[in-house]
Scaffold this motif. Structure first.
Motif, PDB file in Angstrom:
ATOM      1  N   PRO A 175       0.707  -1.181  -0.023  1.00 56.84           N
ATOM      2  CA  PRO A 175      -0.100  -0.113   0.032  1.00 56.84           C
ATOM      3  C   PRO A 175       0.933   1.155  -0.171  1.00 56.84           C
ATOM      4  CG  PRO A 175       0.243  -0.898   2.187  1.00 56.84           C
ATOM      5  CD  PRO A 175       0.983  -1.895   1.242  1.00 56.84           C
ATOM      6  N   TRP A 176       0.027   2.579  -0.268  1.00 60.86           N
ATOM      7  CA  TRP A 176       0.910   3.761  -0.311  1.00 60.86           C
ATOM      8  C   TRP A 176       2.279   3.847  -0.692  1.00 60.86           C
ATOM      9  CZ3 TRP A 176       0.418   1.473   5.014  1.00 60.86           C
ATOM     10  CH2 TRP A 176      -0.993   1.496   5.597  1.00 60.86           C
ATOM     11  N   PRO A 177       2.202   3.302  -2.357  1.00 59.49           N
ATOM     12  CA  PRO A 177       3.611   3.389  -3.003  1.00 59.49           C
ATOM     13  C   PRO A 177       4.388   4.802  -2.983  1.00 59.49           C
ATOM     14  CG  PRO A 177       1.850   3.467  -4.399  1.00 59.49           C
ATOM     15  CD  PRO A 177       1.335   3.306  -3.032  1.00 59.49           C
ATOM     16  N   LEU A 178       3.817   5.896  -2.885  1.00 57.87           N
ATOM     17  CA  LEU A 178       4.359   7.224  -2.970  1.00 57.87           C
ATOM     18  C   LEU A 178       4.857   7.487  -1.240  1.00 57.87           C
ATOM     19  CD1 LEU A 178       2.168   9.261  -5.299  1.00 57.87           C
ATOM     20  CD2 LEU A 178       4.257   7.673  -6.059  1.00 57.87           C
ATOM     21  N   ARG A 179       4.464   6.849  -0.434  1.00 53.32           N
ATOM     22  CA  ARG A 179       5.008   7.049   0.799  1.00 53.32           C
ATOM     23  C   ARG A 179       5.676   5.908   1.368  1.00 53.32           C
ATOM     24  NH1 ARG A 179       3.758  12.220   0.100  1.00 53.32           N
ATOM     25  NH2 ARG A 179       1.389  12.481  -0.215  1.00 53.32           N
ATOM     26  N   LEU A 180       5.498   4.644   1.093  1.00 55.01           N
ATOM     27  CA  LEU A 180       5.775   3.658   1.768  1.00 55.01           C
ATOM     28  C   LEU A 180       7.555   3.241   1.333  1.00 55.01           C
ATOM     29  CD1 LEU A 180       6.150   1.139   3.774  1.00 55.01           C
ATOM     30  CD2 LEU A 180       4.995  -0.238   2.138  1.00 55.01           C
ATOM     31  N   THR A 181       7.581   3.527  -0.064  1.00 56.99           N
ATOM     32  CA  THR A 181       8.865   3.378  -0.908  1.00 56.99           C
ATOM     33  C   THR A 181      10.032   4.152  -0.202  1.00 56.99           C
ATOM     34  OG1 THR A 181       7.681   2.792  -2.979  1.00 56.99           O
ATOM     35  CG2 THR A 181       9.872   3.594  -2.978  1.00 56.99           C
ATOM     36  N   PHE A 182       9.614   5.542   0.190  1.00 58.28           N
ATOM     37  CA  PHE A 182      10.675   6.328   0.631  1.00 58.28           C
ATOM     38  C   PHE A 182      10.861   6.234   2.146  1.00 58.28           C
ATOM     39  CE2 PHE A 182       9.302   8.316  -3.237  1.00 58.28           C
ATOM     40  CZ  PHE A 182      10.587   8.454  -3.946  1.00 58.28           C
ATOM     41  N   ALA A 183       9.844   5.725   2.688  1.00 60.01           N
ATOM     42  CA  ALA A 183      10.200   5.410   4.332  1.00 60.01           C
ATOM     43  C   ALA A 183      10.870   4.236   4.475  1.00 60.01           C
ATOM     44  CB  ALA A 183       8.552   5.063   4.667  1.00 60.01           C
ATOM     45  N   VAL A 184      10.986   3.257   3.465  1.00 60.08           N
ATOM     46  CA  VAL A 184      11.950   2.190   3.629  1.00 60.08           C
ATOM     47  C   VAL A 184      13.215   2.649   3.086  1.00 60.08           C
ATOM     48  CG1 VAL A 184      12.585  -0.038   2.310  1.00 60.08           C
ATOM     49  CG2 VAL A 184      10.109   0.423   2.817  1.00 60.08           C
ATOM     50  N   TYR A 185      13.443   3.580   2.075  1.00 59.90           N
ATOM     51  CA  TYR A 185      14.537   4.111   1.521  1.00 59.90           C
ATOM     52  C   TYR A 185      15.153   5.038   2.804  1.00 59.90           C
ATOM     53  CZ  TYR A 185      18.089   6.576  -1.420  1.00 59.90           C
ATOM     54  OH  TYR A 185      19.218   6.938  -1.660  1.00 59.90           O
ATOM     55  N   LEU A 186      14.344   5.671   3.618  1.00 55.34           N
ATOM     56  CA  LEU A 186      15.072   6.481   4.646  1.00 55.34           C
ATOM     57  C   LEU A 186      15.706   5.509   5.711  1.00 55.34           C
ATOM     58  CD1 LEU A 186      12.242   9.198   5.141  1.00 55.34           C
ATOM     59  CD2 LEU A 186      14.900   9.654   4.623  1.00 55.34           C
ATOM     60  N   ALA A 187      15.152   4.475   5.975  1.00 48.22           N
ATOM     61  CA  ALA A 187      15.499   3.430   6.879  1.00 48.22           C
ATOM     62  C   ALA A 187      16.896   2.716   6.460  1.00 48.22           C
ATOM     63  CB  ALA A 187      14.427   2.255   7.179  1.00 48.22           C
ATOM     64  N   VAL A 188      16.816   2.577   5.151  1.00 50.78           N
ATOM     65  CA  VAL A 188      18.301   1.879   4.566  1.00 50.78           C
ATOM     66  C   VAL A 188      19.347   3.227   4.547  1.00 50.78           C
ATOM     67  CG1 VAL A 188      19.464   1.135   2.623  1.00 50.78           C
ATOM     68  CG2 VAL A 188      17.066   0.409   3.086  1.00 50.78           C
ATOM     69  N   LEU A 189      18.856   4.478   4.422  1.00 49.84           N
ATOM     70  CA  LEU A 189      19.986   5.427   4.572  1.00 49.84           C
ATOM     71  C   LEU A 189      20.551   5.687   5.738  1.00 49.84           C
ATOM     72  CD1 LEU A 189      18.255   8.360   2.239  1.00 49.84           C
ATOM     73  CD2 LEU A 189      20.335   7.128   1.795  1.00 49.84           C
ATOM     74  N   ALA A 190      19.681   5.548   6.834  1.00 50.30           N
ATOM     75  CA  ALA A 190      20.200   5.338   8.231  1.00 50.30           C
ATOM     76  C   ALA A 190      20.890   4.682   8.455  1.00 50.30           C
ATOM     77  CB  ALA A 190      18.810   5.493   9.302  1.00 50.30           C
ATOM     78  N   VAL A 191      20.772   3.185   8.219  1.00 50.11           N
ATOM     79  CA  VAL A 191      21.700   2.069   8.379  1.00 50.11           C
ATOM     80  C   VAL A 191      23.045   2.353   7.910  1.00 50.11           C
ATOM     81  CG1 VAL A 191      22.293  -0.306   8.136  1.00 50.11           C
ATOM     82  CG2 VAL A 191      19.923   0.597   8.810  1.00 50.11           C
ATOM     83  N   VAL A 192      23.108   2.768   6.492  1.00 52.76           N
ATOM     84  CA  VAL A 192      24.238   3.068   5.947  1.00 52.76           C
ATOM     85  C   VAL A 192      25.184   4.202   6.317  1.00 52.76           C
ATOM     86  CG1 VAL A 192      25.364   3.510   3.703  1.00 52.76           C
ATOM     87  CG2 VAL A 192      23.705   1.908   3.800  1.00 52.76           C
ATOM     88  N   THR A 193      24.235   5.150   6.817  1.00 49.47           N
ATOM     89  CA  THR A 193      24.985   6.362   7.573  1.00 49.47           C
ATOM     90  C   THR A 193      25.649   5.925   8.933  1.00 49.47           C
ATOM     91  OG1 THR A 193      23.372   7.944   6.822  1.00 49.47           O
ATOM     92  CG2 THR A 193      24.523   8.596   8.417  1.00 49.47           C
ATOM     93  N   VAL A 194      25.258   5.047   9.561  1.00 51.52           N
ATOM     94  CA  VAL A 194      25.833   4.556  10.794  1.00 51.52           C
ATOM     95  C   VAL A 194      27.180   3.812  10.483  1.00 51.52           C
ATOM     96  CG1 VAL A 194      25.811   3.082  12.807  1.00 51.52           C
ATOM     97  CG2 VAL A 194      23.767   4.690  12.170  1.00 51.52           C
ATOM     98  N   LEU A 195      26.887   2.974   9.207  1.00 48.23           N
ATOM     99  CA  LEU A 195      28.292   2.365   8.813  1.00 48.23           C
ATOM    100  C   LEU A 195      29.226   3.372   8.445  1.00 48.23           C
ATOM    101  CD1 LEU A 195      26.606  -0.619   6.870  1.00 48.23           C
ATOM    102  CD2 LEU A 195      27.634  -0.766   9.142  1.00 48.23           C
ATOM    103  N   ILE A 196      28.956   4.487   7.669  1.00 49.01           N
ATOM    104  CA  ILE A 196      29.781   5.383   7.205  1.00 49.01           C
ATOM    105  C   ILE A 196      30.651   6.178   8.257  1.00 49.01           C
ATOM    106  CG2 ILE A 196      29.980   7.776   6.139  1.00 49.01           C
ATOM    107  CD1 ILE A 196      30.195   5.055   4.097  1.00 49.01           C
ATOM    108  N   TRP A 197      29.879   6.503   9.480  1.00 44.14           N
ATOM    109  CA  TRP A 197      30.316   7.164  10.651  1.00 44.14           C
ATOM    110  C   TRP A 197      31.288   6.259  11.347  1.00 44.14           C
ATOM    111  CZ3 TRP A 197      28.749   6.158  15.881  1.00 44.14           C
ATOM    112  CH2 TRP A 197      29.307   7.082  16.978  1.00 44.14           C
ATOM    113  N   ARG A 198      31.211   4.922  11.247  1.00 45.17           N
ATOM    114  CA  ARG A 198      32.076   4.192  12.054  1.00 45.17           C
ATOM    115  C   ARG A 198      33.323   3.635  10.977  1.00 45.17           C
ATOM    116  NH1 ARG A 198      31.196   1.309  16.419  1.00 45.17           N
ATOM    117  NH2 ARG A 198      32.144  -0.526  15.303  1.00 45.17           N
ATOM    118  N   THR A 199      33.462   4.433   9.947  1.00 47.17           N
ATOM    119  CA  THR A 199      34.481   3.846   8.810  1.00 47.17           C
ATOM    120  C   THR A 199      35.671   4.847   8.911  1.00 47.17           C
ATOM    121  OG1 THR A 199      33.052   2.889   7.228  1.00 47.17           O
ATOM    122  CG2 THR A 199      35.006   3.577   6.258  1.00 47.17           C
ATOM    123  N   GLN A 200      36.816   4.209   8.852  1.00 47.83           N
ATOM    124  CA  GLN A 200      38.288   4.667   8.954  1.00 47.83           C
ATOM    125  C   GLN A 200      38.191   5.901   7.910  1.00 47.83           C
ATOM    126  OE1 GLN A 200      41.089   1.705   8.060  1.00 47.83           O
ATOM    127  NE2 GLN A 200      42.665   3.425   7.092  1.00 47.83           N
TER     128      GLN A 200
END
Length: 393
Positions: free
Chosen positions: A161-186
């Motif tokens: 449901p809600w393709p114009l909303r859910l898609t970007f909610a999922v994408y934001l979650a992925v961005l958050a995870v990768v941002t944490v990984l980058i913050w911890r990278t040398q």
């Protein structure tokens, strides 16, 4: 106190950053049809929403090309991720065309900063003198990200449901995870400076001594990215209107096919010489656009699938081969300038033909517009082949 990730973990994090940033540029591909219906805009407006992305790309290239050299890889990468988050939030909350335009510009800006930063970061994280592996990882993860973004968005649009909303909610979650990984990278820049030390003065030129040899890779990059732009912006409309394939998942899967074929091609052709790779791409572009037009004329999904595979191979060979030739011919003291000029050709190829096709399709028919696009790619390929053969070293 956190510990910086190094080695394989660091390279994985940086590659993930490149992939997730580029995924943000194709998340819209299966959604364009839905946006057209929701906001009631025309085909030409759709193409402009796609093409305005290049404004952010060019801004990043011209104004922030040396950002990570000065302030460090990690701060620049985190800045690009923050821009991507703002872009995704604007898409999530979008209420009209203006929101989409601003979000696309920011997406292009974040990708422009993050891609350059990530490529340089990978080169510094890889041990040894052979830095070609960094370019291979960066370009292949670029295409993997493009494909995964389109595929995930298409599946969510079709089955959730809600393709114009859910898609970007999922994408934001992925961005958050990768941002944490980058913050911890040398960090790899020994003595990072301040943002105030970054020069914002654009500098872009091609030395006169190499201009004739620059034509072939520049036109190759333009053509390769024009093919990608055609699929990203216009293929969903062609599928729906001429091939009668209305599934959003199919639109996402088609671009996923292109991207995965491109990534596999990059990995499989690492031993090929740069000039041979570039010339092979130019030759392959001609039957690729012929297949695209044939798929529309005969309303054939099998031909469209074959055309997509050819497009993936041609785009990968053209992008990688052209970039490597430019690296070889550029003077050492002006390499960044010349490479930036090449990327501008790529970005213009990604946007300008799409706008032209959008205008033509609104005045005539989609098939006529695609014929014009095929003619342009064919002429460009023949010109570049001529220059490539004449000035081959």
């Amino acid at each position: 106190m956190t510990r910086d990730n190094g080695g394989a973990a660091a390279m994985t994090a940086v590659a993930a950053m490149i992939a997730v940033l580029f995924a943000g540029s194709t998340v819209l591909t299966p959604l364009y049809i839905i946006y057209k219906q929701a906001f009631g805009f025309s085909q030409i407006t759709l193409t402009l929403v796609y093409a305005v992305y290049v404004v952010g790309n060019l801004g990043a290239l011209l104004m922030f090309g040396r950002l990570s050299d000065v302030i460090g890889r990690r701060p620049a990468a985190l800045a690009s991720m923050a821009i991507a988050v703002v872009s995704a939030l604007l898409f999530l909350l979008a209420e009209n065309i203006a929101w989409l335009d601003v979000a696309r510009i920011l997406s292009g800006l974040g990708i422009g900063i993050g891609a350059g930063t990530g490529t340089a970061w990978l080169a510094e994280l890889i041990a040894g003198d052979d830095k070609s592996r960094a370019a291979t990882i960066a370009t292949s993860t670029n295409f993997v990200g493009l494909g995964l973004g389109a595929l995930a968005s298409g599946l969510l649009a079709e089955y959730a449901p809600w393709p114009l909303r859910l898609t970007f909610a999922v994408y934001l979650a992925v961005l958050a995870v990768v941002t944490v990984l980058i913050w911890r990278t040398q960090e790899t820049v020994a003595r990072p400076g301040r943002l105030a030390d970054v020069s914002m003065q654009p500098r872009l030129s091609v030395p006169g001594a190499i201009r004739a040899r620059f034509v072939a890779p520049a036109v190759t990059g333009f053509g390769a990215m024009a093919l990608v732009g055609f699929y990203a912006a216009l293929a969903p409309s062609i599928l729906a209107q001429q091939l009668h394939a209305t599934s959003h998942a199919e639109a996402g899967a088609l671009f996923f096919e292109l991207s995965i074929v491109a990534a596999a091609t990059i990995l499989a052709t690492t031993q090929f010489s740069s000039r041979a790779t570039m010339l092979a791409a130019l030759v392959l572009m001609i039957p690729t656009v012929a297949l695209v037009v044939a798929a529309q004329f005969f309303a054939s999904m099998p031909i469209m699938i074959a055309a997509t595979a050819c497009c993936g191979v041609a785009a990968a060979l053209g992008y990688r081969g052209g970039l490597q030739v430019v690296n070889q011919i550029a003077p050492a003291d002006r390499r960044a300038e010349v490479v930036s000029a090449f990327f501008i050709c790529c970005f213009c190829g990604n946007a300008l033909p799409v706008i032209g096709i959008g205008l033509l399709s609104s005045w005539t028919s989609a098939t006529t517009a695609s014929l014009a696009f095929a003619g342009m790619i064919t002429i460009f390929s023949l010109v570049a082949l001529g220059f490539g053969a004449k000035y081959a070293r």
